[in-house]
Design a protein around this motif. Structure first.
Motif, PDB file in Angstrom:
ATOM      1  N   ASP A  33     -69.322 -64.978  76.157  1.00 47.99           N
ATOM      2  CA  ASP A  33     -68.751 -66.597  76.115  1.00 47.99           C
ATOM      3  C   ASP A  33     -70.454 -66.828  76.314  1.00 47.99           C
ATOM      4  OD1 ASP A  33     -66.574 -65.649  76.905  1.00 47.99           O
ATOM      5  OD2 ASP A  33     -66.824 -65.085  79.042  1.00 47.99           O
ATOM      6  N   THR A  34     -69.622 -68.560  76.132  1.00 43.28           N
ATOM      7  CA  THR A  34     -71.140 -68.967  75.532  1.00 43.28           C
ATOM      8  C   THR A  34     -71.075 -70.298  76.967  1.00 43.28           C
ATOM      9  OG1 THR A  34     -71.473 -69.205  73.244  1.00 43.28           O
ATOM     10  CG2 THR A  34     -72.150 -71.338  74.475  1.00 43.28           C
ATOM     11  N   VAL A  35     -71.999 -71.025  77.410  1.00 45.24           N
ATOM     12  CA  VAL A  35     -71.812 -71.908  78.770  1.00 45.24           C
ATOM     13  C   VAL A  35     -72.593 -72.906  78.175  1.00 45.24           C
ATOM     14  CG1 VAL A  35     -72.693 -72.378  80.409  1.00 45.24           C
ATOM     15  CG2 VAL A  35     -71.975 -70.118  80.778  1.00 45.24           C
ATOM     16  N   HIS A  36     -71.990 -74.104  78.268  1.00 53.62           N
ATOM     17  CA  HIS A  36     -72.952 -75.471  77.323  1.00 53.62           C
ATOM     18  C   HIS A  36     -73.192 -76.051  78.404  1.00 53.62           C
ATOM     19  CE1 HIS A  36     -71.117 -74.923  73.226  1.00 53.62           C
ATOM     20  NE2 HIS A  36     -70.131 -74.388  74.396  1.00 53.62           N
ATOM     21  N   ILE A  37     -74.783 -76.529  78.574  1.00 52.34           N
ATOM     22  CA  ILE A  37     -75.075 -77.078  79.447  1.00 52.34           C
ATOM     23  C   ILE A  37     -75.616 -78.234  78.700  1.00 52.34           C
ATOM     24  CG2 ILE A  37     -77.584 -77.216  80.521  1.00 52.34           C
ATOM     25  CD1 ILE A  37     -77.490 -74.133  80.583  1.00 52.34           C
ATOM     26  N   ARG A  38     -74.999 -79.260  79.481  1.00 56.23           N
ATOM     27  CA  ARG A  38     -75.608 -81.141  78.906  1.00 56.23           C
ATOM     28  C   ARG A  38     -76.402 -81.840  80.337  1.00 56.23           C
ATOM     29  NH1 ARG A  38     -69.257 -83.007  78.693  1.00 56.23           N
ATOM     30  NH2 ARG A  38     -69.727 -81.149  80.406  1.00 56.23           N
ATOM     31  N   GLU A  64     -77.706 -81.162  74.737  1.00 58.16           N
ATOM     32  CA  GLU A  64     -76.601 -80.135  74.918  1.00 58.16           C
ATOM     33  C   GLU A  64     -77.861 -79.187  75.011  1.00 58.16           C
ATOM     34  OE1 GLU A  64     -72.888 -78.401  72.854  1.00 58.16           O
ATOM     35  OE2 GLU A  64     -72.219 -79.455  74.213  1.00 58.16           O
ATOM     36  N   GLN A  65     -77.701 -77.868  75.474  1.00 58.82           N
ATOM     37  CA  GLN A  65     -78.114 -76.643  75.462  1.00 58.82           C
ATOM     38  C   GLN A  65     -76.540 -75.434  75.618  1.00 58.82           C
ATOM     39  OE1 GLN A  65     -82.023 -75.964  76.800  1.00 58.82           O
ATOM     40  NE2 GLN A  65     -81.539 -77.685  78.221  1.00 58.82           N
ATOM     41  N   GLU A  66     -77.379 -74.058  74.956  1.00 61.71           N
ATOM     42  CA  GLU A  66     -75.816 -73.576  75.272  1.00 61.71           C
ATOM     43  C   GLU A  66     -77.308 -72.621  75.602  1.00 61.71           C
ATOM     44  OE1 GLU A  66     -74.836 -72.167  71.575  1.00 61.71           O
ATOM     45  OE2 GLU A  66     -73.332 -74.033  71.679  1.00 61.71           O
ATOM     46  N   LEU A  67     -76.223 -71.858  76.496  1.00 61.61           N
ATOM     47  CA  LEU A  67     -76.358 -70.515  77.454  1.00 61.61           C
ATOM     48  C   LEU A  67     -74.982 -69.170  76.761  1.00 61.61           C
ATOM     49  CD1 LEU A  67     -77.276 -68.601  79.693  1.00 61.61           C
ATOM     50  CD2 LEU A  67     -75.914 -69.842  81.210  1.00 61.61           C
ATOM     51  N   VAL A  68     -75.958 -68.318  75.846  1.00 61.78           N
ATOM     52  CA  VAL A  68     -74.957 -67.455  75.949  1.00 61.78           C
ATOM     53  C   VAL A  68     -74.711 -66.545  76.600  1.00 61.78           C
ATOM     54  CG1 VAL A  68     -74.667 -66.009  73.611  1.00 61.78           C
ATOM     55  CG2 VAL A  68     -75.276 -68.389  73.052  1.00 61.78           C
ATOM     56  N   ILE A  69     -74.385 -65.639  76.805  1.00 68.52           N
ATOM     57  CA  ILE A  69     -74.200 -64.773  77.428  1.00 68.52           C
ATOM     58  C   ILE A  69     -74.315 -63.292  76.440  1.00 68.52           C
ATOM     59  CG2 ILE A  69     -72.311 -62.973  79.151  1.00 68.52           C
ATOM     60  CD1 ILE A  69     -73.626 -65.813  80.741  1.00 68.52           C
ATOM     61  N   ASP A  70     -74.594 -62.648  76.485  1.00 71.69           N
ATOM     62  CA  ASP A  70     -74.902 -61.993  74.332  1.00 71.69           C
ATOM     63  C   ASP A  70     -75.431 -60.890  75.445  1.00 71.69           C
ATOM     64  OD1 ASP A  70     -77.832 -62.193  75.919  1.00 71.69           O
ATOM     65  OD2 ASP A  70     -78.601 -63.039  74.430  1.00 71.69           O
ATOM     66  N   GLN A  71     -75.608 -60.124  76.763  1.00 67.39           N
ATOM     67  CA  GLN A  71     -76.023 -58.949  77.374  1.00 67.39           C
ATOM     68  C   GLN A  71     -75.131 -58.001  77.877  1.00 67.39           C
ATOM     69  OE1 GLN A  71     -79.758 -58.066  76.928  1.00 67.39           O
ATOM     70  NE2 GLN A  71     -79.806 -59.550  75.481  1.00 67.39           N
ATOM     71  N   ALA A 230     -76.738 -66.373  83.841  1.00 64.12           N
ATOM     72  CA  ALA A 230     -75.809 -65.964  85.312  1.00 64.12           C
ATOM     73  C   ALA A 230     -74.880 -64.334  84.579  1.00 64.12           C
ATOM     74  CB  ALA A 230     -74.379 -67.255  83.720  1.00 64.12           C
ATOM     75  N   GLU A 231     -74.410 -64.131  85.396  1.00 63.85           N
ATOM     76  CA  GLU A 231     -74.025 -63.305  85.798  1.00 63.85           C
ATOM     77  C   GLU A 231     -72.523 -62.078  85.764  1.00 63.85           C
ATOM     78  OE1 GLU A 231     -75.955 -58.537  87.743  1.00 63.85           O
ATOM     79  OE2 GLU A 231     -76.104 -60.501  88.510  1.00 63.85           O
ATOM     80  N   ARG A 250     -67.782 -45.316  86.682  1.00 59.37           N
ATOM     81  CA  ARG A 250     -68.482 -46.561  85.392  1.00 59.37           C
ATOM     82  C   ARG A 250     -68.766 -47.846  85.815  1.00 59.37           C
ATOM     83  NH1 ARG A 250     -63.997 -44.357  80.933  1.00 59.37           N
ATOM     84  NH2 ARG A 250     -62.235 -45.647  81.727  1.00 59.37           N
ATOM     85  N   GLY A 251     -69.693 -48.667  85.593  1.00 61.05           N
ATOM     86  CA  GLY A 251     -69.917 -50.018  85.744  1.00 61.05           C
ATOM     87  C   GLY A 251     -70.233 -50.231  84.233  1.00 61.05           C
ATOM     88  N   LEU A 252     -69.191 -51.186  84.485  1.00 58.49           N
ATOM     89  CA  LEU A 252     -70.435 -52.687  83.499  1.00 58.49           C
ATOM     90  C   LEU A 252     -70.824 -53.541  83.829  1.00 58.49           C
ATOM     91  CD1 LEU A 252     -70.416 -53.111  80.177  1.00 58.49           C
ATOM     92  CD2 LEU A 252     -67.644 -53.843  80.605  1.00 58.49           C
ATOM     93  N   ALA A 253     -72.286 -54.365  83.155  1.00 56.08           N
ATOM     94  CA  ALA A 253     -72.446 -55.849  83.618  1.00 56.08           C
ATOM     95  C   ALA A 253     -72.730 -57.039  82.723  1.00 56.08           C
ATOM     96  CB  ALA A 253     -73.647 -55.287  84.471  1.00 56.08           C
ATOM     97  N   VAL A 254     -72.182 -57.951  82.512  1.00 53.02           N
ATOM     98  CA  VAL A 254     -72.732 -58.989  81.561  1.00 53.02           C
ATOM     99  C   VAL A 254     -73.160 -59.828  82.078  1.00 53.02           C
ATOM    100  CG1 VAL A 254     -70.970 -60.627  79.766  1.00 53.02           C
ATOM    101  CG2 VAL A 254     -70.399 -58.053  80.286  1.00 53.02           C
ATOM    102  N   TYR A 255     -74.237 -60.557  81.237  1.00 57.47           N
ATOM    103  CA  TYR A 255     -75.576 -61.693  81.526  1.00 57.47           C
ATOM    104  C   TYR A 255     -76.273 -62.848  80.588  1.00 57.47           C
ATOM    105  CZ  TYR A 255     -78.713 -57.709  81.340  1.00 57.47           C
ATOM    106  OH  TYR A 255     -79.602 -56.812  81.534  1.00 57.47           O
ATOM    107  N   GLY A 256     -76.358 -63.086  80.777  1.00 57.79           N
ATOM    108  CA  GLY A 256     -77.172 -64.124  79.882  1.00 57.79           C
ATOM    109  C   GLY A 256     -78.201 -64.805  80.753  1.00 57.79           C
ATOM    110  N   ALA A 257     -79.485 -65.352  79.778  1.00 62.44           N
ATOM    111  CA  ALA A 257     -80.417 -66.364  80.321  1.00 62.44           C
ATOM    112  C   ALA A 257     -80.733 -67.222  79.591  1.00 62.44           C
ATOM    113  CB  ALA A 257     -81.626 -65.608  81.360  1.00 62.44           C
ATOM    114  N   LYS A 258     -81.375 -68.267  79.676  1.00 62.51           N
ATOM    115  CA  LYS A 258     -81.413 -69.449  79.283  1.00 62.51           C
ATOM    116  C   LYS A 258     -82.995 -70.269  79.635  1.00 62.51           C
ATOM    117  CE  LYS A 258     -81.200 -72.868  75.435  1.00 62.51           C
ATOM    118  NZ  LYS A 258     -81.497 -72.314  73.955  1.00 62.51           N
ATOM    119  N   THR A 259     -83.828 -70.206  78.919  1.00 61.55           N
ATOM    120  CA  THR A 259     -85.061 -70.895  79.765  1.00 61.55           C
ATOM    121  C   THR A 259     -84.523 -73.122  79.381  1.00 61.55           C
ATOM    122  OG1 THR A 259     -86.772 -69.600  79.023  1.00 61.55           O
ATOM    123  CG2 THR A 259     -87.296 -72.038  79.349  1.00 61.55           C
TER     124      THR A 259
END
Length: 272
Positions: A33-38, A64-71, A230-231, A250-259
Motif C-alpha cells: 500500500d502507498t500513502v500519498h503525502i501532499r 508530493e511524497q510517497e510513504l510505501v508500506i514495504d515491511q 505507519a503501521e 501467529r501474528g503479522l505486522a505491516v508497516y513503513g516509514a518515510k523521512t
C-alpha cells in the motif's frame, strides 16, 4: 512440571516509536500500500510598487511524497496441549509478550537506519574523518548538533523538544560531562519515556539498538516532524494444528516509514 520462577529475558531499549509522527497512517490494508503525502509549496514575496503584474501571481504546485508500506514481519508459535495442561503459568501470554518485544526491536532498528537520510549539511563528521569525542568536548558538539536543527527551522515554540539518541558508549561520556542534566534533577519537566536527561536542549534517549559500525558511532538528533511511520497489525490468530495436539499462534505486522522533512534530522559521526 513448569517452574513458577520464570527468568526474564534481557530486552533492548527501544526509543524510535516516540520520535516519529503517525500523521499519515490512514487505512493500511497490506504490504505494498502507498500513502500519498501532499504538502504546500513555498510562496515567493516580491516588492509592490503600486501596480501588480501578471508575473506576480504564482501557479501553486503541491509537493508530493510517497510513504510505501514495504515491511511485512511475522511471528509464529506452537503450543503443545500437554505442556499447556501441565503448566501453572499462561504460556501463550508469555510468548506473545516476547513476540511483541522482538517486533518492537525490529521496528526500532528499521527506524534508526533512517539516519542515512540526514543531509550532508546537518552532519557533523564523516565516515572517513569522524569526530573524536571525549567527556570534555561532547557538550560543545551537542550544542552544534542542536544548532543544526535550529538553523533548519526544525525547532520552534509550541513544538515538542528535539531529541538525541545515543548508545551506552556515548551515554558514558555524557554522564561524565558536567553540563549533562540528569532526568532525576529535572523537576516537573516532561521527558520522553526512557529519557536519561537533557543536554543542550535535547532530550537524551538511550538505546542498545544503535550499534557501532567499524568502530564509528552514530548520534542521531531530530524532531518528531522528520520521520512519519505507519503501521497496521493486520492479523493475529490461533488455529489448531492438524499434525499434533496443540495450537498454532501467529501474528503479522505491516508497516513503513518515510523521512518527510530531512532537515529536521541531524547527526554526529564519531569515535570514542
Amino acid at each position: 512440571l513448569w517452574s513458577t520462577k520464570i527468568v526474564e529475558l534481557l530486552h533492548k531499549n527501544c526509543v524510535m516509536l516516540q520520535c516519529v509522527n503517525r500523521n499519515y497512517e490512514g487505512e493500511i490494508r497490506q504490504k505494498g500500500d502507498t500513502v500519498h503525502i501532499r504538502s504546500f509549496s513555498a510562496m515567493a514575496i516580491t516588492d509592490y510598487d503600486g501596480s501588480i503584474e501578471d508575473a506576480a501571481y504564482e501557479t501553486p504546485t503541491p509537493v508530493e511524497q510517497e510513504l510505501v508500506i514495504d515491511q511485512a514481519k511475522m511471528w509464529g508459535l506452537k503450543i503443545d496441549d500437554v505442556a499447556k495442561a501441565q503448566s501453572d503459568i499462561n504460556i501463550l501470554t508469555g510468548y506473545a509478550k516476547e513476540a511483541a518485544y522482538a517486533l518492537e526491536t525490529t521496528i526500532d532498528t528499521f527506524l534508526l537506519a533512517k539516519h542515512s537520510d540526514v543531509p550532508a549539511g546537518n552532519t557533523i563528521g564523516t565516515v572517513t574523518t569522524p569526530i573524536a569525542l571525549t567527556k570534555d568536548n561532547i557538550y560543545g558538539y551537542m550544542v552544534d548538533l542542536a544548532a543544526k536543527l535550529k538553523s533548519a527551522d526544525a525547532v520552534g515554540s509550541g513544538m515538542k523538544k528535539p531529541f538525541v539518541i545515543v548508545n551506552p558508549t556515548i551515554e558514558a561520556l555524557l554522564l561524565k560531562s558536567p553540563e549533562f542534566i540528569h532526568a532525576t534533577n529535572m523537576g516537573d519537566d516532561v521527558l520522553r519515556k526512557g529519557a536519561i536527561g537533557r543536554i543542550a536542549g535535547l532530550d537524551v534517549l538511550l538505546t542498545t539498538n544503535f550499534v557501532a559500525v567499524s568502530s564509528k558511532y552514530y548520534i542521531l538528533a531530530g524532531t518528531n516532524e522528520a520521520i512519519t511511520f505507519a503501521e497496521q497489525l493486520t492479523k493475529t490468530e490461533t488455529v489448531k494444528d492438524k499434525s499434533f495436539f496443540g495450537d498454532l499462534v501467529r501474528g503479522l505486522a505491516v508497516y513503513g516509514a518515510k523521512t518527510v522533512q530531512a532537515n529536521a534530522l541531524a547527526k554526529i559521526i564519531a569515535t570514542v
